[in-house]
Design a protein around this motif. Structure first.
Motif, PDB file in Angstrom:
ATOM      1  N   LEU A  80      68.613 -27.430 -46.069  1.00 54.07           N
ATOM      2  CA  LEU A  80      67.642 -28.006 -47.003  1.00 54.07           C
ATOM      3  C   LEU A  80      67.602 -29.522 -46.930  1.00 54.07           C
ATOM      4  CD1 LEU A  80      67.996 -25.683 -50.087  1.00 54.07           C
ATOM      5  CD2 LEU A  80      66.057 -25.884 -48.554  1.00 54.07           C
ATOM      6  N   LYS A  81      68.761 -30.113 -46.781  1.00 53.54           N
ATOM      7  CA  LYS A  81      68.776 -31.571 -46.675  1.00 53.54           C
ATOM      8  C   LYS A  81      67.963 -32.023 -45.471  1.00 53.54           C
ATOM      9  CE  LYS A  81      73.049 -32.620 -49.096  1.00 53.54           C
ATOM     10  NZ  LYS A  81      74.486 -32.791 -48.965  1.00 53.54           N
ATOM     11  N   SER A  82      68.254 -31.372 -44.356  1.00 54.13           N
ATOM     12  CA  SER A  82      67.539 -31.804 -43.147  1.00 54.13           C
ATOM     13  C   SER A  82      66.065 -31.399 -43.182  1.00 54.13           C
ATOM     14  CB  SER A  82      68.215 -31.249 -41.894  1.00 54.13           C
ATOM     15  OG  SER A  82      68.346 -29.857 -42.026  1.00 54.13           O
TER      16      SER A  82
ATOM     17  N   PHE B   2      66.544 -22.821 -54.926  1.00 55.29           N
ATOM     18  CA  PHE B   2      65.512 -22.899 -53.906  1.00 55.29           C
ATOM     19  C   PHE B   2      65.356 -21.657 -53.025  1.00 55.29           C
ATOM     20  CE2 PHE B   2      63.330 -25.134 -50.398  1.00 55.29           C
ATOM     21  CZ  PHE B   2      62.308 -25.652 -51.150  1.00 55.29           C
ATOM     22  N   PRO B   3      66.464 -21.090 -52.555  1.00 49.96           N
ATOM     23  CA  PRO B   3      66.331 -20.014 -51.576  1.00 49.96           C
ATOM     24  C   PRO B   3      65.588 -18.793 -52.086  1.00 49.96           C
ATOM     25  CG  PRO B   3      68.613 -20.263 -52.271  1.00 49.96           C
ATOM     26  CD  PRO B   3      67.866 -21.436 -52.785  1.00 49.96           C
ATOM     27  N   ASP B   4      65.723 -18.456 -53.371  1.00 45.48           N
ATOM     28  CA  ASP B   4      65.049 -17.268 -53.887  1.00 45.48           C
ATOM     29  C   ASP B   4      63.555 -17.342 -53.651  1.00 45.48           C
ATOM     30  OD1 ASP B   4      67.359 -16.210 -54.705  1.00 45.48           O
ATOM     31  OD2 ASP B   4      67.232 -16.951 -56.769  1.00 45.48           O
ATOM     32  N   SER B   5      63.043 -18.491 -53.894  1.00 49.01           N
ATOM     33  CA  SER B   5      61.605 -18.660 -53.752  1.00 49.01           C
ATOM     34  C   SER B   5      61.182 -18.646 -52.297  1.00 49.01           C
ATOM     35  CB  SER B   5      61.179 -19.983 -54.369  1.00 49.01           C
ATOM     36  OG  SER B   5      61.730 -20.078 -55.642  1.00 49.01           O
TER      37      SER B   5
ATOM     38  N   ARG C  58      65.008 -23.703 -36.961  1.00 48.73           N
ATOM     39  CA  ARG C  58      66.403 -24.086 -36.855  1.00 48.73           C
ATOM     40  C   ARG C  58      67.306 -22.866 -36.650  1.00 48.73           C
ATOM     41  NH1 ARG C  58      67.291 -29.456 -39.642  1.00 48.73           N
ATOM     42  NH2 ARG C  58      65.245 -30.377 -39.309  1.00 48.73           N
ATOM     43  N   LYS C  59      66.909 -21.765 -37.294  1.00 47.63           N
ATOM     44  CA  LYS C  59      67.704 -20.547 -37.146  1.00 47.63           C
ATOM     45  C   LYS C  59      67.701 -20.063 -35.702  1.00 47.63           C
ATOM     46  CE  LYS C  59      67.836 -18.443 -41.683  1.00 47.63           C
ATOM     47  NZ  LYS C  59      67.297 -17.388 -42.535  1.00 47.63           N
ATOM     48  N   LYS C  60      66.532 -20.200 -35.054  1.00 51.93           N
ATOM     49  CA  LYS C  60      66.414 -19.758 -33.664  1.00 51.93           C
ATOM     50  C   LYS C  60      67.374 -20.545 -32.769  1.00 51.93           C
ATOM     51  CE  LYS C  60      61.699 -18.095 -33.890  1.00 51.93           C
ATOM     52  NZ  LYS C  60      60.298 -18.478 -33.727  1.00 51.93           N
ATOM     53  N   ILE C  61      67.457 -21.859 -33.062  1.00 55.57           N
ATOM     54  CA  ILE C  61      68.350 -22.715 -32.279  1.00 55.57           C
ATOM     55  C   ILE C  61      69.806 -22.304 -32.546  1.00 55.57           C
ATOM     56  CG2 ILE C  61      69.143 -25.087 -31.916  1.00 55.57           C
ATOM     57  CD1 ILE C  61      66.255 -25.929 -32.898  1.00 55.57           C
TER      58      ILE C  61
ATOM     59  N   LYS D  85      55.931 -25.106 -44.848  1.00 55.71           N
ATOM     60  CA  LYS D  85      56.538 -26.084 -43.941  1.00 55.71           C
ATOM     61  C   LYS D  85      58.060 -25.945 -43.942  1.00 55.71           C
ATOM     62  CE  LYS D  85      52.840 -29.463 -43.918  1.00 55.71           C
ATOM     63  NZ  LYS D  85      52.521 -29.472 -42.493  1.00 55.71           N
ATOM     64  N   CYS D  86      58.602 -25.696 -45.134  1.00 62.36           N
ATOM     65  CA  CYS D  86      60.049 -25.487 -45.235  1.00 62.36           C
ATOM     66  C   CYS D  86      60.470 -24.257 -44.435  1.00 62.36           C
ATOM     67  CB  CYS D  86      60.438 -25.261 -46.697  1.00 62.36           C
ATOM     68  SG  CYS D  86      60.754 -26.769 -47.568  1.00 62.36           S
ATOM     69  N   LEU D  87      59.713 -23.185 -44.637  1.00 57.99           N
ATOM     70  CA  LEU D  87      60.041 -21.937 -43.949  1.00 57.99           C
ATOM     71  C   LEU D  87      59.979 -22.090 -42.434  1.00 57.99           C
ATOM     72  CD1 LEU D  87      58.386 -19.090 -46.025  1.00 57.99           C
ATOM     73  CD2 LEU D  87      60.786 -19.317 -45.405  1.00 57.99           C
ATOM     74  N   ILE D  88      58.925 -22.732 -41.969  1.00 55.89           N
ATOM     75  CA  ILE D  88      58.769 -22.931 -40.522  1.00 55.89           C
ATOM     76  C   ILE D  88      59.942 -23.721 -39.970  1.00 55.89           C
ATOM     77  CG2 ILE D  88      57.367 -24.143 -38.768  1.00 55.89           C
ATOM     78  CD1 ILE D  88      54.903 -23.379 -40.553  1.00 55.89           C
ATOM     79  N   GLU D  89      60.278 -24.773 -40.695  1.00 52.61           N
ATOM     80  CA  GLU D  89      61.381 -25.631 -40.255  1.00 52.61           C
ATOM     81  C   GLU D  89      62.699 -24.848 -40.249  1.00 52.61           C
ATOM     82  OE1 GLU D  89      60.725 -28.727 -39.270  1.00 52.61           O
ATOM     83  OE2 GLU D  89      62.828 -29.109 -38.765  1.00 52.61           O
ATOM     84  N   ILE D  90      62.907 -24.085 -41.327  1.00 49.90           N
ATOM     85  CA  ILE D  90      64.162 -23.323 -41.434  1.00 49.90           C
ATOM     86  C   ILE D  90      64.224 -22.259 -40.330  1.00 49.90           C
ATOM     87  CG2 ILE D  90      65.375 -21.614 -42.864  1.00 49.90           C
ATOM     88  CD1 ILE D  90      64.404 -23.288 -45.310  1.00 49.90           C
TER      89      ILE D  90
END
Lengths: 191, 244
Positions: A131-133, A112-115, A188-191, A180-185
């Motif tokens: 990814l789970k969350s 998944f991460p490569d993409s 979360r990174k910012k937090i 949507k995945c990227l935005i979510e990830i």
């Protein structure tokens, strides 16, 4: 002399299944593991619920065997029936409200991460949690295309056949799902 | 043990196979008949074909109706032309077309491969196809024949008359009727839709595509009332059946 079922293609077995329950049991055997995994990936059902759902889907497959379109692969048709069954049960149960998490395996995380262009040095375990969350947060219509494309390794046309949507819509859904995945990830990174 | 029994025994080790096959046997389930699916598929395609025929015919008739309407002189801005146009549009066929396109789109989407095409793509394809073939039916006279045939149905006839009556308002500058007396090409009498006789002065009128007035011609005349029963024409539109 009987021709071994193992020599038959899925499509041939489906045709034989119209008159032979043993042939159908062979089809179930061929597909049970991957379809069960697929159900868990997209739904977050418990093991028991996923098995019940799969069993119902197999019964439907058996009932609708005569409607199998031979221009499609049996695999796409089977995934379609399972998908419809899951969606129907998912809507009934509202299962995610109970907090079951999505089943994400290591090989999925590895692909998944490569993409998504996530930093190469990202820790796999952390990523797994991400990814789970993240998948848990994403709407099922986006989650299923991500799972079919990245994990089940289906082409756009196959996903189109499974979800019964035009290929263009699949491309759009996949694009939005990735965003949507990227935005979510990122959030979360910012937090 | 036979080969089949060996396979059965082996497969039955899986709980999912076991449970599924048990359910199938318990409930005595059998695969549904192929005929049912075929019948459904045939019904869907019949709906598509019938829908397409209606859309093609409808678009041809709409072109026919549109072509029959007079072109309003550009200097005729004092009248509520928009309202007239709205009154003369064939709403019946517009509604029928929208309904039929809806039926075609839904039916096509439900066919085996229908999901591969988007609703917009199907709807635009139907519109383009029906406009093309509809134009052919209009030019070949099939649309006119159909419109005339439908005119035998009282309700449809009523709608046609309603369309014609939109052009009947002498006070606002237009009257619609039938030529009943010809003194010269510029001076004739016309009976309007309400049975009132009008003397038409067309000495300065523009006649458009068809110059020669004939008895019983249906006309729409733009102009002004000069006095009681007298109307000065600016434009005369002849709605003769064969005027194209």
């Amino acid at each position: 002399m009987d021709i071994p079922f193992s020599d038959k293609t899925d499509e041939e077995l489906a045709e034989l299944s119209l008159n032979s329950q043993i042939a159908f049991s062979n089809l179930i055997k061929r597909y049970e593991k991957r379809l069960l995994r697929y159900i868990k990936r997209i739904s977050g059902f418990s093991d028991e619920e996923a098995e019940d759902s799969l069993q119902d889907a197999f019964v439907k497959m058996y009932r609708y065997l005569a409607n199998f379109d031979t221009s499609l692969s049996f695999s796409a048709w089977a995934y379609r029936i399972v998908h419809n069954q899951v969606i129907s049960q998912y809507r009934k149960n509202k299962i995610r409200a109970h907090g079951n998490s999505i089943h994400v395996s290591d090989d999925f995380i590895a692909q998944f991460p490569d993409s998504l262009n996530i930093e190469e040095d990202a820790d796999n375990e952390l990523l797994s949690k991400y990814l789970k969350s993240v998948l848990d947060k994403i709407d099922i219509k986006y989650r299923e295309v991500l799972v079919l494309y990245y994990f089940e390794e289906r082409s756009y046309q196959e996903i189109s056949d499974i979800l019964m949507k035009p290929s263009g819509t699949i491309a759009t859904l996949l694009n939005r799902a990735k965003k949507k995945c990227l935005i979510e990830i990122k959030s979360r990174k910012k937090i | 043990m036979s080969y089949r029994n060996q396979i059965k025994k082996k497969n039955m080790k899986s709980p999912i196979v076991r449970k599924t096959m048990a359910k199938i046997e318990e409930e005595k389930l059998r695969p549904k008949s192929a005929w049912g699916f075929r019948l459904k598929s045939i019904s869907l395609w019949i709906l598509v074909v019938v829908g397409l025929l209606i859309v093609v015919l409808g678009s041809g008739i709409m072109l026919e109706v549109f072509d029959k309407q007079p072109i309003v002189p550009f200097f005729f801005s004092k009248f509520s032309i928009v309202l007239i146009i709205l009154s003369t549009i064939s709403w019946f066929w517009i509604a029928t077309l929208i309904f039929s396109i809806g039926v075609i789109v839904i039916s096509l989407k439900k066919t085996k491969k229908g999901y591969r095409y988007s609703v917009v793509f199907i709807a635009i394809s139907i519109l383009l196809l029906s406009t093309g073939i509809g134009y052919a039916t209009f030019k070949s006279g099939v649309a006119k024949l159909a419109d005339d045939t439908f005119a035998h149905v009282p309700m449809y006839r009523g709608m046609m008359e309603h369309r014609d009556s939109a052009w009947m308002n002498p006070e606002d500058g237009f009257l619609s009727g039938k030529v009943v007396e010809i003194r010269s090409q510029n001076n004739f009498s016309c009976m309007d839709l309400y049975g009132v006789l009008w003397q038409i002065d067309a000495t300065e009128a523009y006649f458009g595509r068809n110059r020669d007035i004939e008895m019983q011609d249906k006309v729409v005349i733009f102009g002004d009332i000069i006095s009681d029963g007298k109307f000065k024409a600016i434009k005369v539109h002849i709605r003769r059946n064969d005027f194209k």
